[in-house]
Design a protein around this motif. Structure first.
Motif, PDB file in Angstrom:
ATOM      1  N   ILE A 290      -3.762  -4.517  -2.858  1.00  8.23           N
ATOM      2  CA  ILE A 290      -2.555  -3.652  -3.024  1.00  8.23           C
ATOM      3  C   ILE A 290      -1.523  -4.703  -3.053  1.00  8.23           C
ATOM      4  CG2 ILE A 290      -1.148  -2.277  -1.570  1.00  8.23           C
ATOM      5  CD1 ILE A 290      -3.977  -0.691  -0.855  1.00  8.23           C
ATOM      6  N   ILE A 294       1.538  -3.319  -5.961  1.00  5.77           N
ATOM      7  CA  ILE A 294       2.558  -2.355  -5.863  1.00  5.77           C
ATOM      8  C   ILE A 294       3.363  -2.442  -6.611  1.00  5.77           C
ATOM      9  CG2 ILE A 294       4.554  -2.150  -4.349  1.00  5.77           C
ATOM     10  CD1 ILE A 294       2.750  -2.480  -1.806  1.00  5.77           C
ATOM     11  N   ILE A 297       2.195  -0.184  -9.686  1.00  6.78           N
ATOM     12  CA  ILE A 297       2.282   1.002  -9.373  1.00  6.78           C
ATOM     13  C   ILE A 297       3.497   1.959  -9.391  1.00  6.78           C
ATOM     14  CG2 ILE A 297       1.856   2.715  -7.317  1.00  6.78           C
ATOM     15  CD1 ILE A 297      -0.420   0.775  -6.319  1.00  6.78           C
ATOM     16  N   LYS A 298       4.726   1.138  -8.794  1.00  7.62           N
ATOM     17  CA  LYS A 298       5.854   1.644  -8.973  1.00  7.62           C
ATOM     18  C   LYS A 298       6.327   1.656 -10.528  1.00  7.62           C
ATOM     19  CE  LYS A 298       7.466   0.079  -4.309  1.00  7.62           C
ATOM     20  NZ  LYS A 298       8.535  -1.097  -3.839  1.00  7.62           N
ATOM     21  N   VAL A 304      -1.976   7.530  -6.644  1.00  5.31           N
ATOM     22  CA  VAL A 304      -2.637   6.262  -6.310  1.00  5.31           C
ATOM     23  C   VAL A 304      -3.894   7.126  -5.188  1.00  5.31           C
ATOM     24  CG1 VAL A 304      -3.079   4.169  -4.701  1.00  5.31           C
ATOM     25  CG2 VAL A 304      -1.044   4.667  -6.000  1.00  5.31           C
ATOM     26  N   GLN A 347       0.964  -0.948   3.989  1.00  2.00           N
ATOM     27  CA  GLN A 347       1.805  -1.522   3.034  1.00  2.00           C
ATOM     28  C   GLN A 347       2.258  -0.294   1.982  1.00  2.00           C
ATOM     29  OE1 GLN A 347       0.928  -5.272   0.910  1.00  2.00           O
ATOM     30  NE2 GLN A 347      -0.225  -5.907   2.753  1.00  2.00           N
ATOM     31  N   LEU A 348       1.184   0.563   1.538  1.00  2.00           N
ATOM     32  CA  LEU A 348       1.495   1.440   0.612  1.00  2.00           C
ATOM     33  C   LEU A 348       2.549   2.617   1.406  1.00  2.00           C
ATOM     34  CD1 LEU A 348      -1.677   2.224  -1.226  1.00  2.00           C
ATOM     35  CD2 LEU A 348       0.277   1.595  -2.187  1.00  2.00           C
ATOM     36  N   GLU A 349       2.329   2.888   2.646  1.00  2.00           N
ATOM     37  CA  GLU A 349       3.004   3.553   3.537  1.00  2.00           C
ATOM     38  C   GLU A 349       4.443   3.209   3.698  1.00  2.00           C
ATOM     39  OE1 GLU A 349       3.030   5.797   7.900  1.00  2.00           O
ATOM     40  OE2 GLU A 349       1.650   4.470   7.269  1.00  2.00           O
ATOM     41  N   ILE A 353       4.831   4.999  -0.935  1.00  2.00           N
ATOM     42  CA  ILE A 353       4.082   5.601  -1.778  1.00  2.00           C
ATOM     43  C   ILE A 353       2.868   6.244  -1.299  1.00  2.00           C
ATOM     44  CG2 ILE A 353       2.522   4.659  -3.910  1.00  2.00           C
ATOM     45  CD1 ILE A 353       4.104   2.067  -4.069  1.00  2.00           C
ATOM     46  N   PHE A 355      -0.485   8.182  -1.099  1.00  2.00           N
ATOM     47  CA  PHE A 355      -1.637   7.914  -1.697  1.00  2.00           C
ATOM     48  C   PHE A 355      -2.808   8.856  -0.954  1.00  2.00           C
ATOM     49  CE2 PHE A 355      -1.697   5.265   2.163  1.00  2.00           C
ATOM     50  CZ  PHE A 355      -2.937   5.663   2.680  1.00  2.00           C
TER      51      PHE A 355
END
Length: 565
Positions: A290, A294, A297-298, A304, A347-349, A353, A355
């Motif tokens: 990840i 990122i 993804i963005k 995701v 990190q996504l949180e 983002i 998921f």
């Protein structure tokens, strides 16, 4: 993985499957299932209606498989069947963002006599976007029971195959007499591999797959435009019917996403690059690395799905003392990479983002343990619950009737004895599509005894098990080497009489939960068997999963002369 066996081999493997099993939560098979067809109420429970929204001492009223009401001070009709929810925690039913459970692989096509490897037929090249996952789905597959036991009530099933294997569908894990189908043709699946291509057949590389995908997408746009013009204008040549290109039409209209399975950051970036170029709605399934994904993804505005299976942590937890400088450096790099994986969901949180979780590549027996590790490394419990419920409902477009506990939504819920991510939690009931599944719960032993010592599982263990193929027995020997556990398990030899043995891999003891895997060779194939369950210093109780054949119970006891006195 789909496996075909000769009857004798299968019989031996089925005996093997029951040789040694341990289930992570100590739950037995369901005592039964019953459809909630009348009015049904769970009263005085702690109800988590959605991530971050909790009602203490609340009631859920269910009627004919739907949530009739949820809250406090609800008037119950006289016909309501009441269940006391004291000390119970009720959550929305879990949703699997992408699952291959119950899916069989289509037979590989034969090569034609005039085969041209530079331009193979679509099926040989793994291009079958017209296929439907439901045509290859067995709702009675034993592994569905395993995933329902850990709380899953809905799954998006994805087809097996090559670079474009087909379209997904959404099913419930309800009763056997129901079709259990919620939605059909929900995503067009893609992946960076083909079926039998590889070397010598196009597209045999990831760059070749990207080029082929781009070509198909552009041709689908031209075909759709031709169809529209032909329908509204006279004097045009009739368009040819092409089922491969027509399968893209809902994607072109933005009514269906491409669900791209990815296994590393490079594949994530390549899928995101195709999205930016072509403009289709994108769902990335199996996102990893990840840290390096990122930005992709963005920029692609992708949704995701991440797996909750984690790599083997033996090296990550290894002691550096006594190692050479080279080994120390290598071990440190592995530790850092493992830590990045654990911190990825957080990190996504942090990046904002949303998921969801996917079961693909994971094991039901490891799910809660691995999610707890993610929580220990920065992921909030609220985000973890959202990834199992409302986030996946949003990704699948079923948020109007699933993902939270609200009036009018499907009666899908998980009922546990403690907060769901705590080590003491056991799932006592699961309601799926209005069917209530009851599970036995056992009083968990403490991870440490009265003297404060960790459970000692080293020694030789005898096991016995009864299966549809007959009884089987064998031994398991576990030793401690440094900070690691090593072991060997014996089982009935699938190739004939006598016993065979295998090394026990990924042995993990967490509290009173033991899990490991081992491989079995049979009929020219190698099968991975997954074992997990509750352990004390005297016995094991749990389940083992063998490929598509489900999970089976077993009892095992340490030999008397191996026990601590």
């Amino acid at each position: 993985m789909n496996i075909r066996f000769k009857p004798k081999v299968f019989s031996s493997l089925l005996c093997l499957a029951l040789c040694f099993t341990l289930h992570a939560f100590g739950q037995s098979d369901p005592r039964g299932e019953r459809r909630v067809t009348g009015t049904y109420a769970i009263v005085n429970a702690t109800v988590i209606t959605a991530p971050g929204k909790t009602l203490e001492g609340a009631t859920i009223l269910v009627k004919n498989g739907l949530v009739e009401n949820v809250g406090k001070n609800i008037s119950l009709p006289p016909e309501a069947q009441v269940i006391k929810g004291d000390s119970l925690f009720i959550y929305p039913g879990f949703i699997d963002g992408a699952s291959s459970i119950g899916i069989s692989k289509p037979a590989d096509p034969e090569r034609p006599a005039n085969f041209d490897p530079s331009n193979p037929p679509d099926e040989l090249a793994g291009i079958t976007p017209w296929r439907n996952a439901l045509d290859y789905y067995d709702k009675n597959n034993n592994q569905i029971t395993d995933w329902r036991k850990v709380g899953f009530t809905i799954a998006q099933i994805v087809p097996e195959g090559g670079m474009l294997p087909g379209k997904s569908a959404i099913v419930t894990y309800g009763g056997k007499e129901s079709t259990n189908i919620l939605a059909n043709n929900t995503a067009l699946n893609a992946r960076f591999r083909n079926v039998g291509g590889g070397r010598g057949m196009y597209p045999g590389t990831q760059l070749g797959i990207m080029a082929k995908f781009r070509d198909l997408y552009k041709n689908a746009e031209l075909s759709a435009k031709h169809n529209r013009l032909f329908a509204s204008t006279s004097g045009l040549t009739r368009p040819e019917i092409n089922k491969t290109l027509e399968a893209f039409f809902p994607v072109l209209d933005k009514n269906m996403p491409i669900l791209f399975e990815v296994s590393n950051d490079l594949e994530t970036k390549r899928a995101a690059s195709l999205q930016r170029e072509l403009g289709f709605p994108l769902v990335l399934a199996g996102v990893s690395d990840i840290n390096y994904s990122i930005d992709a993804i963005k920029t692609s505005n992708a949704q995701v799905l991440i797996g909750f299976r984690l790599p083997n942590d033996k090296t990550a937890n290894a002691d550096l003392e006594g190692k050479t400088d080279e080994m120390r450096g290598r071990t440190i790099r592995i530790k850092e990479a493992y830590q990045e994986i654990l911190e990825g969901p957080a990190q996504l949180e942090k990046a904002g983002i949303p998921f969801g979780f996917t079961s693909m590549g994971g094991r039901s027996s490891e799910m809660f343990k691995n999610i707890r590790l993610m929580i220990e490394n920065g992921l909030s419990e609220e985000a973890a619950l959202a990834a199992l419920t409302i986030n996946n409902a949003n990704i699948l477009g079923i948020q109007k009737f699933a993902g939270t506990l609200e009036k009018g939504k499907l009666a899908n819920m998980v009922i546990s004895t403690a907060p769901i991510f705590s080590e003491d939690a056991q799932i006592q009931h699961v309601m799926a599509d209005g069917y209530l599944f009851d599970y036995d719960i056992s009083k968990k032993s403490k991870s440490n005894g009265a003297n404060g010592k960790t459970i000692d599982i080293t020694g030789i263990w005898d096991y016995t098990s009864d299966t549809p193929a007959g009884s089987s027995n064998g031994t398991m020997e576990i030793k401690k080497e440094g900070d690691s556990l090593r072991g060997t398990i014996t089982y009935d030899n699938p190739a004939g009489s006598g016993k065979a043995s295998s090394e026990m891999n990924n042995i993990t003891l967490s509290g009173n939960n033991l899990s490991f895997t081992f491989n079995v060779s049979a009929g020219g194939m190698s099968l991975e068997v997954t074992v997990a369950g509750d352990v004390s210093e005297l016995d094991f109780r749990g389940n083992m999963s063998l490929s598509d054949f489900g999970s089976f119970p077993l009892n095992a006891n340490k030999k008397p002369n191996q026990r601590n006195q």
